[in-house]
Write an enzyme that holds these catalytic residues in place. Structure first.
Site, PDB file in Angstrom:
ATOM      1  N   LYS A 174      33.679  28.485  36.872  1.00 11.50           N
ATOM      2  CA  LYS A 174      32.844  29.103  35.960  1.00 11.50           C
ATOM      3  C   LYS A 174      33.855  29.668  34.733  1.00 11.50           C
ATOM      4  O   LYS A 174      34.760  29.971  35.214  1.00 11.50           O
ATOM      5  CB  LYS A 174      31.970  30.037  36.043  1.00 11.50           C
ATOM      6  CG  LYS A 174      32.392  31.439  36.928  1.00 11.50           C
ATOM      7  CD  LYS A 174      33.410  32.114  36.613  1.00 11.50           C
ATOM      8  CE  LYS A 174      33.483  32.880  35.414  1.00 11.50           C
ATOM      9  NZ  LYS A 174      34.555  33.705  34.938  1.00 11.50           N
ATOM     10  N   TYR A 259      28.559  36.516  34.158  1.00 12.13           N
ATOM     11  CA  TYR A 259      28.215  37.127  35.654  1.00 12.13           C
ATOM     12  C   TYR A 259      26.716  37.931  35.524  1.00 12.13           C
ATOM     13  O   TYR A 259      25.832  37.753  35.924  1.00 12.13           O
ATOM     14  CB  TYR A 259      29.019  37.918  36.275  1.00 12.13           C
ATOM     15  CG  TYR A 259      30.229  37.185  36.955  1.00 12.13           C
ATOM     16  CD1 TYR A 259      30.253  36.377  38.098  1.00 12.13           C
ATOM     17  CD2 TYR A 259      31.493  36.821  36.238  1.00 12.13           C
ATOM     18  CE1 TYR A 259      31.152  35.698  38.735  1.00 12.13           C
ATOM     19  CE2 TYR A 259      32.774  36.071  36.662  1.00 12.13           C
ATOM     20  CZ  TYR A 259      32.416  35.600  37.824  1.00 12.13           C
ATOM     21  OH  TYR A 259      33.366  35.021  38.588  1.00 12.13           O
TER      22      TYR A 259
END
Ligand code: NAD
Length: 431
Positions: A174, A259
């Site tokens: 990510k 996140y």
């Protein structure tokens, strides 16, 4: 066949069969055969190829982790790791030791000397080590089924496409990319090559985050109304790729703010219908010539739930996640960290206010994530966090930047399906 043999031996040893017991001692080179009535046995029962132990604690005690029972080494799904930087060396490569279904089978790096050392440390054969420009050759290595891309964000697209074209499934770090268009290209390349694409959203595999999501979705907290997510760190080196926009795509938002965004979406299963954001970076600070520091954004969901999210590159580390419901609130401290998560639930208990801390057995979230990908390949099912999950975050991050730039909320088309961009559930991953 082996299972039967082991089980037979165990039963014989337990029943004290002298002949086999003495053979066992002789073969094992034991210093002395025990005297008296004590017999050495090897506890544990083999059932379906797995070793299990009977519980020895009372039912009042919390059970620990059972033996992991990893697949035999030769049967695990082979991974090649592309990019030997901090995350790869500090977290990913060591995590293979705790994987049950994945094994390290190859390396891709731009530095042959570094790669030689790492290959020797982890037992990777020389002919399974490749330069970045040699990724097409991965296609000739049948031991590698998955390519794990751990490069700076802007380099994900090219590496993912190359891996898919070489016939490999892909696990990509990510943020998936630096734009939604890049993410779409990556999805199309993997789909076109009939290969799986998973984005490494490790928090969706981490046990405390999973436990909270399960409890929140079960209604245990009552009606959820608010989420508060914060993920911050204080960056040092202004020349690191994270501070260079063409390599990172942005500052704290795509790196750590992601996140807050992804974990909130994953917990609720809903997609935001509106975002509102503000950005602030310290003046005259070399670290923020190209990318932002602090991003504060509010997500509004179709159910009315609001999420308040903050990421920063210029304040001390905080990684907490709170979910407020009508009947209880919950918090994971260190929610987005590599380890050290603590899950707390606060609710009424009779005439008292109870604040419970749940201590779940520790599991390495990188191992869980890689094992999930390995099982998806083996069972031919869609990963829980496929490319579409990464694309949705890219779309939302673009909306967050747009809102911060205009000072206005940005509306998003409603997505009414629960877990609209997620693949197969995780329930069986602990088997
Ligand atoms: P890093 O800088 O430590 O390592 C990057 C690697 O890429 C190095 O081996 C470097 O040599 C190589 N590289 C190739 N071309 C490069 C270039 N042009 N410029 C700079 N490096 C180049 O970075 P990292 O922290 O390991 O991050 C790698 C990826 O992992 C990023 O996408 C990051 O967002 C992601 N990440 C994820 C987590 C997580 O918890 N899942 C944590 C940290 C990083």
């Amino acid at each position: 066949m082996h299972d039967d043999f082991d089980e037979t031996r165990r039963r014989l040893l337990l029943s004290g069969s002298l002949g086999l017991a003495s053979t066992f001692y002789a073969g094992g080179g034991s210093a002395a055969t025990p005297s008296g009535s004590t017999t050495v046995v090897d506890e544990g029962t083999v059932i379906g190829g797995k070793v299990t132990f009977p519980p020895i604690d009372a039912a009042s005690e919390t059970p620990g982790n059972p033996p992991p029972n990893p697949d035999p080494a030769g049967q695990r799904v082979g991974f090649a790791v592309v990019g030997l930087g901090r995350l790869a060396l500090q977290n990913i490569l060591p995590a293979f030791a705790q994987s049950k279904h994945a094994r390290l089978a190859g390396l891709v790096s731009g530095d042959p000397a570094k790669m030689r050392i790492i290959a020797a440390q982890y037992g990777v054969p020389r002919d399974a080590c490749y330069g970045y420009e040699e990724m097409a050759r991965l296609g000739g290595n049948a031991a590698i089924q998955v390519v794990y891309v751990v490069l700076p964000n802007a380099l994900h697209r090219h590496a993912v496409i190359q891996a898919a074209q070489a016939g490999k499934h892909v696990l990509c770090e990510k943020p998936m990319a630096t734009s939604a268009d890049e993410a779409r290209e990556m999805i199309a390349a993997c789909r076109g090559a009939d290969r799986k694409l998973m984005i490494a959203y490790r928090c969706q595999y981490e046990v405390n985050n999973r436990e909270l999501a399960k409890r929140a979705r079960s209604g245990e907290l009552g009606r959820i109304q608010f989420v508060d997510a914060i993920n911050t760190q204080n960056q040092g080196d202004p020349t690191q790729w994270r501070q260079i926009k063409r390599l990172s795509g942005g500052g704290s938002l795509p790196d750590v703010g992601l996140y807050c965004l992804n974990t909130t979406r994953a917990l609720l299963g809903e997609e935001p219908i509106e975002v509102l954001a503000r950005i602030h970076s310290p003046d005259q600070d070399d670290r923020f010539r190209e990318v932002e520091s602090t991003v504060s954004f509010v997500l509004r969901f179709p159910s009315g739930i609001l999420a308040n999210c903050v990421s920063s590159y210029s304040v001390h580390t905080q990684r907490n996640f709170r979910v407020l419901g009508s009947d209880a609130s919950a918090e994971i401290t260190n929610a987005f960290a590599y380890e050290g998560q603590k899950l707390h639930i606060t609710r009424r208990d009779g005439q008292a206010e109870a604040n419970i801390q749940l201590s779940l057995a520790v599991r390495n979230q990188f191992s869980l994530e890689m094992d999930h990908m390995a099982l998806c390949v083996r069972k031919n099912v869609e990963p829980r966090t496929p490319g579409e999950e990464g694309l949705q975050d890219q779309i939302l991050m673009a909306a967050i930047y747009q809102s911060a730039q205009t000072g206005q909320p940005v509306a998003l088309a409603p997505v009414l399906r629960q877990d609209a961009y997620r693949g197969s559930p995780l329930d069986n991953d602990f088997d």
